[in-house]
Motif scaffolding. Sequence first.
Motif, PDB file in Angstrom:
ATOM      1  N   ILE A 176      60.185  45.655  -2.591  1.00 25.82           N
ATOM      2  CA  ILE A 176      59.780  46.672  -1.833  1.00 25.82           C
ATOM      3  C   ILE A 176      60.173  46.838  -0.459  1.00 25.82           C
ATOM      4  O   ILE A 176      60.609  48.292  -0.172  1.00 25.82           O
ATOM      5  CB  ILE A 176      58.096  46.495  -2.022  1.00 25.82           C
ATOM      6  N   ILE A 177      60.371  45.924   0.047  1.00 28.45           N
ATOM      7  CA  ILE A 177      61.052  45.854   1.562  1.00 28.45           C
ATOM      8  C   ILE A 177      62.522  46.232   1.505  1.00 28.45           C
ATOM      9  O   ILE A 177      62.966  46.994   2.301  1.00 28.45           O
ATOM     10  CB  ILE A 177      60.487  44.582   2.151  1.00 28.45           C
ATOM     11  N   ASP A 178      63.302  45.700   0.592  1.00 23.02           N
ATOM     12  CA  ASP A 178      64.502  45.986   0.390  1.00 23.02           C
ATOM     13  C   ASP A 178      64.840  47.589   0.058  1.00 23.02           C
ATOM     14  O   ASP A 178      65.621  48.154   0.826  1.00 23.02           O
ATOM     15  CB  ASP A 178      65.587  45.373  -0.605  1.00 23.02           C
ATOM     16  N   THR A 179      64.039  48.256  -0.857  1.00 17.29           N
ATOM     17  CA  THR A 179      64.036  49.570  -1.377  1.00 17.29           C
ATOM     18  C   THR A 179      63.761  50.368  -0.257  1.00 17.29           C
ATOM     19  O   THR A 179      64.459  51.549  -0.089  1.00 17.29           O
ATOM     20  CB  THR A 179      63.311  49.709  -2.688  1.00 17.29           C
TER      21      THR A 179
ATOM     22  N   ARG B 140      59.856  53.642   8.603  1.00 16.96           N
ATOM     23  CA  ARG B 140      58.204  53.240   8.328  1.00 16.96           C
ATOM     24  C   ARG B 140      57.936  53.297   6.956  1.00 16.96           C
ATOM     25  O   ARG B 140      58.214  54.314   6.159  1.00 16.96           O
ATOM     26  CB  ARG B 140      57.344  54.315   9.368  1.00 16.96           C
ATOM     27  N   LEU B 141      57.358  52.075   6.683  1.00 21.75           N
ATOM     28  CA  LEU B 141      56.539  52.039   5.302  1.00 21.75           C
ATOM     29  C   LEU B 141      55.180  52.510   5.508  1.00 21.75           C
ATOM     30  O   LEU B 141      54.393  51.442   6.069  1.00 21.75           O
ATOM     31  CB  LEU B 141      57.004  50.587   4.615  1.00 21.75           C
ATOM     32  N   TYR B 142      54.679  53.176   4.974  1.00 19.43           N
ATOM     33  CA  TYR B 142      53.239  53.609   5.061  1.00 19.43           C
ATOM     34  C   TYR B 142      52.616  53.011   3.840  1.00 19.43           C
ATOM     35  O   TYR B 142      53.359  53.149   2.896  1.00 19.43           O
ATOM     36  CB  TYR B 142      53.102  55.261   4.833  1.00 19.43           C
ATOM     37  N   MET B 143      51.347  52.544   3.918  1.00 16.39           N
ATOM     38  CA  MET B 143      50.847  51.831   2.820  1.00 16.39           C
ATOM     39  C   MET B 143      49.228  52.316   2.739  1.00 16.39           C
ATOM     40  O   MET B 143      48.569  52.452   3.792  1.00 16.39           O
ATOM     41  CB  MET B 143      50.839  50.210   3.037  1.00 16.39           C
ATOM     42  N   PHE B 144      49.103  52.533   1.485  1.00 17.69           N
ATOM     43  CA  PHE B 144      47.265  52.778   1.350  1.00 17.69           C
ATOM     44  C   PHE B 144      47.158  52.045  -0.142  1.00 17.69           C
ATOM     45  O   PHE B 144      47.382  52.565  -1.253  1.00 17.69           O
ATOM     46  CB  PHE B 144      47.364  54.184   1.022  1.00 17.69           C
ATOM     47  N   LEU B 145      46.467  50.963   0.158  1.00 10.50           N
ATOM     48  CA  LEU B 145      46.549  49.816  -0.857  1.00 10.50           C
ATOM     49  C   LEU B 145      44.908  49.757  -1.535  1.00 10.50           C
ATOM     50  O   LEU B 145      44.158  50.552  -0.931  1.00 10.50           O
ATOM     51  CB  LEU B 145      46.866  48.424  -0.438  1.00 10.50           C
ATOM     52  N   GLY B 146      44.990  49.099  -2.431  1.00 12.10           N
ATOM     53  CA  GLY B 146      43.333  48.647  -2.766  1.00 12.10           C
ATOM     54  C   GLY B 146      42.874  49.902  -3.773  1.00 12.10           C
ATOM     55  O   GLY B 146      41.510  49.844  -4.343  1.00 12.10           O
ATOM     56  N   SER B 147      43.589  50.887  -4.218  1.00 17.43           N
ATOM     57  CA  SER B 147      43.383  52.155  -4.979  1.00 17.43           C
ATOM     58  C   SER B 147      42.159  52.705  -4.315  1.00 17.43           C
ATOM     59  O   SER B 147      41.259  53.520  -4.950  1.00 17.43           O
ATOM     60  CB  SER B 147      42.700  51.546  -6.708  1.00 17.43           C
TER      61      SER B 147
ATOM     62  N   ASN C  62      53.137  65.491  -8.066  1.00 18.98           N
ATOM     63  CA  ASN C  62      53.842  66.866  -8.014  1.00 18.98           C
ATOM     64  C   ASN C  62      53.081  67.850  -7.305  1.00 18.98           C
ATOM     65  O   ASN C  62      53.919  68.402  -6.535  1.00 18.98           O
ATOM     66  CB  ASN C  62      54.089  67.286  -9.629  1.00 18.98           C
ATOM     67  N   LYS C  63      51.782  67.566  -7.171  1.00 19.30           N
ATOM     68  CA  LYS C  63      50.985  68.654  -6.531  1.00 19.30           C
ATOM     69  C   LYS C  63      51.125  68.289  -4.929  1.00 19.30           C
ATOM     70  O   LYS C  63      50.855  69.131  -4.157  1.00 19.30           O
ATOM     71  CB  LYS C  63      49.511  68.644  -6.837  1.00 19.30           C
ATOM     72  N   SER C  64      51.286  66.963  -4.638  1.00 21.35           N
ATOM     73  CA  SER C  64      51.300  66.526  -3.193  1.00 21.35           C
ATOM     74  C   SER C  64      52.617  66.397  -2.808  1.00 21.35           C
ATOM     75  O   SER C  64      53.072  65.741  -1.674  1.00 21.35           O
ATOM     76  CB  SER C  64      50.749  65.168  -3.192  1.00 21.35           C
ATOM     77  N   ALA C  65      53.807  67.007  -3.447  1.00 21.88           N
ATOM     78  CA  ALA C  65      55.007  66.813  -2.874  1.00 21.88           C
ATOM     79  C   ALA C  65      55.557  65.312  -2.309  1.00 21.88           C
ATOM     80  O   ALA C  65      56.163  65.188  -1.585  1.00 21.88           O
ATOM     81  CB  ALA C  65      55.467  67.716  -1.578  1.00 21.88           C
ATOM     82  N   LEU C  66      55.442  64.479  -3.464  1.00 24.85           N
ATOM     83  CA  LEU C  66      55.707  63.188  -3.391  1.00 24.85           C
ATOM     84  C   LEU C  66      56.515  62.698  -4.658  1.00 24.85           C
ATOM     85  O   LEU C  66      56.496  63.296  -5.553  1.00 24.85           O
ATOM     86  CB  LEU C  66      54.718  62.199  -3.241  1.00 24.85           C
ATOM     87  N   VAL C  67      57.648  62.110  -4.575  1.00 28.24           N
ATOM     88  CA  VAL C  67      58.326  61.742  -5.599  1.00 28.24           C
ATOM     89  C   VAL C  67      58.382  60.053  -5.789  1.00 28.24           C
ATOM     90  O   VAL C  67      58.780  59.424  -4.824  1.00 28.24           O
ATOM     91  CB  VAL C  67      59.860  61.997  -5.258  1.00 28.24           C
ATOM     92  N   PRO C  68      57.932  59.667  -6.727  1.00 29.76           N
ATOM     93  CA  PRO C  68      58.047  58.186  -7.093  1.00 29.76           C
ATOM     94  C   PRO C  68      59.462  57.876  -7.333  1.00 29.76           C
ATOM     95  O   PRO C  68      60.004  58.197  -8.116  1.00 29.76           O
ATOM     96  CB  PRO C  68      57.199  58.092  -8.412  1.00 29.76           C
ATOM     97  N   ILE C  69      59.642  56.441  -6.592  1.00 29.24           N
ATOM     98  CA  ILE C  69      61.085  55.921  -6.436  1.00 29.24           C
ATOM     99  C   ILE C  69      61.074  54.734  -7.537  1.00 29.24           C
ATOM    100  O   ILE C  69      61.803  54.489  -8.422  1.00 29.24           O
ATOM    101  CB  ILE C  69      61.535  55.468  -5.306  1.00 29.24           C
ATOM    102  N   LYS C  70      60.027  53.965  -7.467  1.00 29.27           N
ATOM    103  CA  LYS C  70      59.756  52.793  -8.271  1.00 29.27           C
ATOM    104  C   LYS C  70      58.073  52.721  -8.465  1.00 29.27           C
ATOM    105  O   LYS C  70      57.299  52.854  -7.629  1.00 29.27           O
ATOM    106  CB  LYS C  70      60.284  51.487  -7.455  1.00 29.27           C
TER     107      LYS C  70
END
Length: 322
Positions: A70-73, A153-160, A294-302
């Motif tokens: 995660i950090i490397d990517t 910057r790595l933003y994080m929103f964890l815990g579901s 898709n609705k939120s203009a985000l692209v999953p990388i991994k």
Amino acid sequence: MRKIESISSGRVSKNKENIISLLKNKNKSLPTKYLYDDLGSKLFEEICDTEEYYLTRTEKEIIDQYSMDIIDTSCAQEIFELGSGSSKKTKRLILNALENNDNVTYFSFDISAKALKMSYNQLRKISNKLHIRLIKGDFNNDLNILSSSKKNRLYMFLGSTIGNFDDIQAKKFLSDISNIMKENDSFLLGVDRVKDEKIIKMAYNDKKGITGKFNKNILNVVNKEYKLNFNENNFAHNAKYNLQKSQIEMYLEAITQQSIILPNKESLDINIGEKILTEISRKFSEKTLKMLFNKSALVPIKCYTDKKNYFSLYLLKAKKYF
């Protein structure tokens, strides 16, 4: 103790109107954010340690296994955690970020000062190369006033926690994240997956009754905030799974007839059996997540997940840079 920076803007009058409207509605509810005052944050940490609550330990297992990737990517030089809580799960990511950088800034962002203090105490002795900033704010309203950075910057929103939002709220939140992200920023999102209904229901009905205490505490919070007269002993904790919507619905169910004085001094009668919705916790399928991103203009990388496919972490980028 590190100074807490408060960026939350007061909206007391508007909030009062909202509380009145929510309680007078046929389907009564209270804003989920009021579950997380100082006591609520402490109780939630206890929930995370219960046998039934698989979410936290499963997410931690994923982080422990894939943290370096995660950090490397993401090439993260800063970590900005939204709704950080005690930051227990974040330690591994910070340690790996420190391996790749001369210094790292970690931003702990939470609505609860107690949670921010827990976060600081959890991380303050990690390294003298780690700089910690504590920010008190509401991620539902304050994202647009966050300052950006020249570093990755790595933003994080964890815990579901994203599962606490309905589809409209989730789209707004994720779109806000996408809007503030720079080209080299990334976003790590934790999501709980659709699974056996029994496993899900047990997670919100622990044998020790901690979730019930956590749920009832919301009444003490709104009493203090809006000078209401709820009595938590007049309600029972009720958490059920809505199979059609793939979500837990957590209610407080009245076990006695009562009258509540609203902020506008109007009296509201609550009958036995009436319920107040305090939280939803959505469980996601691959299809619903694809549509939401898709609705939120985000692209999953991994995507990182556990062996049982109970929980996933998605590493995302802002679509505007593709």
